[in-house]
Design a protein around this motif. Structure first.
Motif, mmCIF file in Angstrom:
data_model
loop_
_atom_site.group_PDB
_atom_site.id
_atom_site.type_symbol
_atom_site.label_atom_id
_atom_site.label_comp_id
_atom_site.label_asym_id
_atom_site.label_seq_id
_atom_site.Cartn_x
_atom_site.Cartn_y
_atom_site.Cartn_z
ATOM 1 N N LEU A 6 -65.283 105.896 14.151
ATOM 2 C CA LEU A 6 -63.845 105.808 14.391
ATOM 3 C C LEU A 6 -63.495 106.261 15.806
ATOM 4 O O LEU A 6 -62.807 105.560 16.576
ATOM 5 C CB LEU A 6 -63.124 106.676 13.361
ATOM 6 N N VAL A 7 -64.001 107.440 16.143
ATOM 7 C CA VAL A 7 -63.712 107.991 17.477
ATOM 8 C C VAL A 7 -64.232 107.062 18.568
ATOM 9 O O VAL A 7 -63.551 106.791 19.568
ATOM 10 C CB VAL A 7 -64.327 109.411 17.610
ATOM 11 N N LEU A 8 -65.442 106.531 18.346
ATOM 12 C CA LEU A 8 -66.025 105.629 19.336
ATOM 13 C C LEU A 8 -65.147 104.383 19.520
ATOM 14 O O LEU A 8 -64.878 103.944 20.648
ATOM 15 C CB LEU A 8 -67.430 105.222 18.867
ATOM 16 N N GLY A 9 -64.706 103.852 18.383
ATOM 17 C CA GLY A 9 -63.834 102.658 18.472
ATOM 18 C C GLY A 9 -62.574 102.945 19.264
ATOM 19 O O GLY A 9 -62.206 102.182 20.157
ATOM 20 N N VAL A 10 -61.949 104.080 18.938
ATOM 21 C CA VAL A 10 -60.711 104.433 19.654
ATOM 22 C C VAL A 10 -60.978 104.571 21.146
ATOM 23 O O VAL A 10 -60.236 104.039 21.997
ATOM 24 C CB VAL A 10 -60.120 105.738 19.074
ATOM 25 N N LEU A 11 -62.085 105.290 21.459
ATOM 26 C CA LEU A 11 -62.422 105.519 22.874
ATOM 27 C C LEU A 11 -62.592 104.200 23.629
ATOM 28 O O LEU A 11 -62.036 103.992 24.714
ATOM 29 C CB LEU A 11 -63.727 106.322 22.972
ATOM 30 N N ILE A 12 -63.391 103.321 22.992
ATOM 31 C CA ILE A 12 -63.694 102.054 23.675
ATOM 32 C C ILE A 12 -62.432 101.225 23.883
ATOM 33 O O ILE A 12 -62.194 100.689 24.959
ATOM 34 C CB ILE A 12 -64.765 101.266 22.864
ATOM 35 N N VAL A 13 -61.616 101.187 22.868
ATOM 36 C CA VAL A 13 -60.401 100.365 22.983
ATOM 37 C C VAL A 13 -59.449 100.952 24.021
ATOM 38 O O VAL A 13 -58.853 100.231 24.834
ATOM 39 C CB VAL A 13 -59.712 100.230 21.619
ATOM 40 N N PHE A 14 -59.354 102.279 24.012
ATOM 41 C CA PHE A 14 -58.500 102.921 25.024
ATOM 42 C C PHE A 14 -58.962 102.554 26.422
ATOM 43 O O PHE A 14 -58.184 102.158 27.291
ATOM 44 C CB PHE A 14 -58.569 104.450 24.842
ATOM 45 N N GLN A 15 -60.268 102.709 26.602
ATOM 46 C CA GLN A 15 -60.831 102.431 27.915
ATOM 47 C C GLN A 15 -60.575 100.971 28.317
ATOM 48 O O GLN A 15 -60.214 100.674 29.446
ATOM 49 C CB GLN A 15 -62.345 102.721 27.882
ATOM 50 N N ARG B 24 -58.143 99.076 27.339
ATOM 51 C CA ARG B 24 -56.742 98.858 27.703
ATOM 52 C C ARG B 24 -56.414 99.441 29.071
ATOM 53 O O ARG B 24 -55.701 98.831 29.874
ATOM 54 C CB ARG B 24 -55.836 99.479 26.640
ATOM 55 N N VAL B 25 -56.963 100.651 29.313
ATOM 56 C CA VAL B 25 -56.684 101.284 30.610
ATOM 57 C C VAL B 25 -57.233 100.433 31.744
ATOM 58 O O VAL B 25 -56.565 100.218 32.765
ATOM 59 C CB VAL B 25 -57.286 102.704 30.641
ATOM 60 N N HIS C 135 -55.141 97.566 32.320
ATOM 61 C CA HIS C 135 -53.913 98.045 32.955
ATOM 62 C C HIS C 135 -54.129 98.230 34.459
ATOM 63 O O HIS C 135 -53.297 97.847 35.273
ATOM 64 C CB HIS C 135 -53.524 99.386 32.318
ATOM 65 N N ILE C 136 -55.293 98.807 34.800
ATOM 66 C CA ILE C 136 -55.591 99.030 36.214
ATOM 67 C C ILE C 136 -55.686 97.704 36.952
ATOM 68 O O ILE C 136 -55.167 97.544 38.061
ATOM 69 C CB ILE C 136 -56.918 99.812 36.362
ATOM 70 N N ILE D 99 -51.561 98.741 40.152
ATOM 71 C CA ILE D 99 -52.011 99.164 41.462
ATOM 72 C C ILE D 99 -52.825 100.449 41.273
ATOM 73 O O ILE D 99 -52.461 101.284 40.456
ATOM 74 C CB ILE D 99 -50.802 99.447 42.366
#
Lengths: 115, 235
Positions: B14-23, B25-26, B29-30, B34
Motif C-alpha cells: 500500500l505504502v509503495l503504491g502511494v509513494l509511486i503514484v505521488f512521485q 504526479r509530482v 506536475h514539474i 516551472i
C-alpha cells in the motif's frame, strides 16, 4: 505464498487508487526525497520477495528494512542537498544495484521451481 | 505464513503504491510547471520590476505635471504676445477700427455753369486737408482716413498736381474725411468761430460735418518695410 503475492498486488492497486484520489500535491522541493524513498521501498519489496523464495522471510526484518531504507534514502538526499553534494546518487546506485541483484536471484529461484 | 506477515505485506504494498503514484504526479506536475529555482528567480525579478515600475510611474506623473505647467505657461505667454501684437497693430493703424465719430466732407467750390457770377478759382489743396487732419488729431481723433486711405504715422498728404496723393494713392474731391473720436469734441474743434470750417467756407469750399454713432475706418493696406531705420539696441 500465492496468497501473499495476491495480497501484495491488491495492496499495490489500493495504494495507487489511494494516491490518485488524494487531492494533495507535494511541493516540488520534496520530489527528490520522495523519489529516492520510493526507490528504496521498491528495493525492500524485491528483497522481501527474494527472502520469501528462499524461505528466509522475516516479517520484522522486512518491515523495518522497508521503512529504514526509505527514510535513510530520503535523509541522504536531504543531507546531500544541504552539503551541496548529490548524495542521493549514492542511494540510487546502491538500491539500483541491489534491485537487479534481487531480481536475478528471484529469476533463478523461479527457474529452479519450474524445472 | 502468519497473519501478521500478510498484513505487513499488504501495508508495504500500500505504502509503495502511494509513494509511486505521488512521485508520478509530482513529476508530471514539474514537467507542466516551472522548476522551483526558476520560479523563485522569476518572483524576485517580478518584485524588482514592480518596484521599478512604481518608480517610473511616479517619474511619469512628475514629468506630466511639469509638462502641464510648461504648456500652461506657454499658452499664457502666447496669449500675452498675441495681445501685445494686436495692440501694436491697432496703434500702427493696420487693422480696421470702428466706433463713434464724424465725417467731414470737403468739396471744391461749385463751378457755376455758363460762367455767370463769380467763378471761384480755388481748389482744395493738400494744406487744407493737412490742417483738417491736424485739427481732428488735436481734438482727440483716434483713427483717421481720407477717402478710404487710413492716416498712419508715415502717411503723406502731398500735392501732386493736379491731384492730392494720400498713401501714394490719388484722391479726388469730394474728400470724405472720417475720424473716430468723441463726435462733439471733433465737431466743435472744427466749428469754433474763426476756426477751420469758417476759414474754408470763406474760401468757398463746401464743408459738411456729419456725426455718426458708428463708423468704420479701414486699416492701412500697404506693406510697411523699414530699409534704413533699425531699432537701437540698448546697452
Amino acid at each position: 505464498m500465492w496468497l501473499g503475492i495476491w495480497l501484495a498486488v491488491a495492496g499495490l492497486v489500493l495504494g495507487v487508487l489511494l494516491g490518485l484520489n488524494i487531492p494533495l500535491v507535494l511541493p516540488q522541493v520534496y520530489a527528490k526525497y520522495l523519489s529516492v524513498a520510493a526507490l528504496a521501498a521498491l528495493d525492500s519489496v524485491f528483497g522481501g520477495i527474494r527472502a520469501a523464495m528462499e524461505d528466509q522471510f522475516d516479517n520484522t526484518v522486512f518491515i523495518s528494512g522497508f521503512f529504514s531504507n526509505a527514510l535513510l534514502a530520503a535523509g541522504l538526499a536531504f543531507i546531500g542537498e544541504r552539503l551541496g553534494i548529490d548524495l542521493y546518487l549514492a542511494a540510487v546506485v546502491a538500491f539500483g544495484v541491489r534491485l537487479f541483484q534481487n531480481l536475478a536471484i528471484i529469476r533463478r529461484h523461479l527457474f529452479k521451481k519450474l524445472k | 505464513m502468519k497473519l501478521s506477515t500478510y498484513l505487513s505485506l499488504g501495508l508495504v504494498a500500500l505504502v509503495l503504491g502511494v509513494l509511486i503514484v505521488f512521485q508520478f504526479r509530482v513529476t508530471r506536475h514539474i514537467e507542466q510547471g516551472i522548476p522551483a529555482g526558476r520560479a523563485q528567480e522569476l518572483a524576485l525579478e517580478l518584485r524588482q520590476l514592480e518596484k521599478d515600475k512604481s518608480k517610473l510611474e511616479a517619474e511619469a506623473n512628475d514629468l506630466s505635471l511639469k509638462l502641464e505647467q510648461v504648456t500652461r505657461g506657454q499658452t499664457e505667454a502666447e496669449k500675452a504676445l498675441k495681445d501685445e501684437l494686436a495692440k501694436a497693430r491697432l496703434l500702427a493703424g493696420l487693422v480696421p477700427v470702428t466706433g463713434p465719430g464724424i465725417e467731414v466732407t470737403l468739396d471744391n467750390p461749385p463751378q457755376q455753369a455758363g460762367g455767370r457770377g463769380p467763378v471761384s478759382l480755388y481748389a482744395i489743396r493738400d494744406e487744407d486737408l493737412l490742417r483738417v487732419i491736424n485739427e481732428l488729431r488735436g481734438a482727440g481723433a483716434e483713427a483717421l482716413s481720407i477717402n478710404g486711405q487710413r492716416i498712419v504715422a508715415h502717411t503723406e498728404i502731398r500735392w501732386a498736381a493736379p491731384f492730392i496723393n494720400v498713401n501714394l494713392t490719388r484722391v479726388v474731391p469730394p474728400y470724405h474725411i472720417l475720424a473716430i473720436g468723441k463726435p462733439d469734441n471733433l465737431k466743435s474743434a472744427l466749428e469754433i468761430p474763426g476756426g477751420l470750417v469758417e476759414y474754408l467756407q470763406d474760401l468757398g469750399v463746401q464743408v459738411k460735418i456729419q456725426p455718426y454713432d458708428r463708423l468704420t475706418i479701414p486699416g492701412y493696406s500697404r506693406t510697411t518695410e523699414f530699409h534704413y531705420a533699425k531699432p537701437v539696441v540698448k546697452g
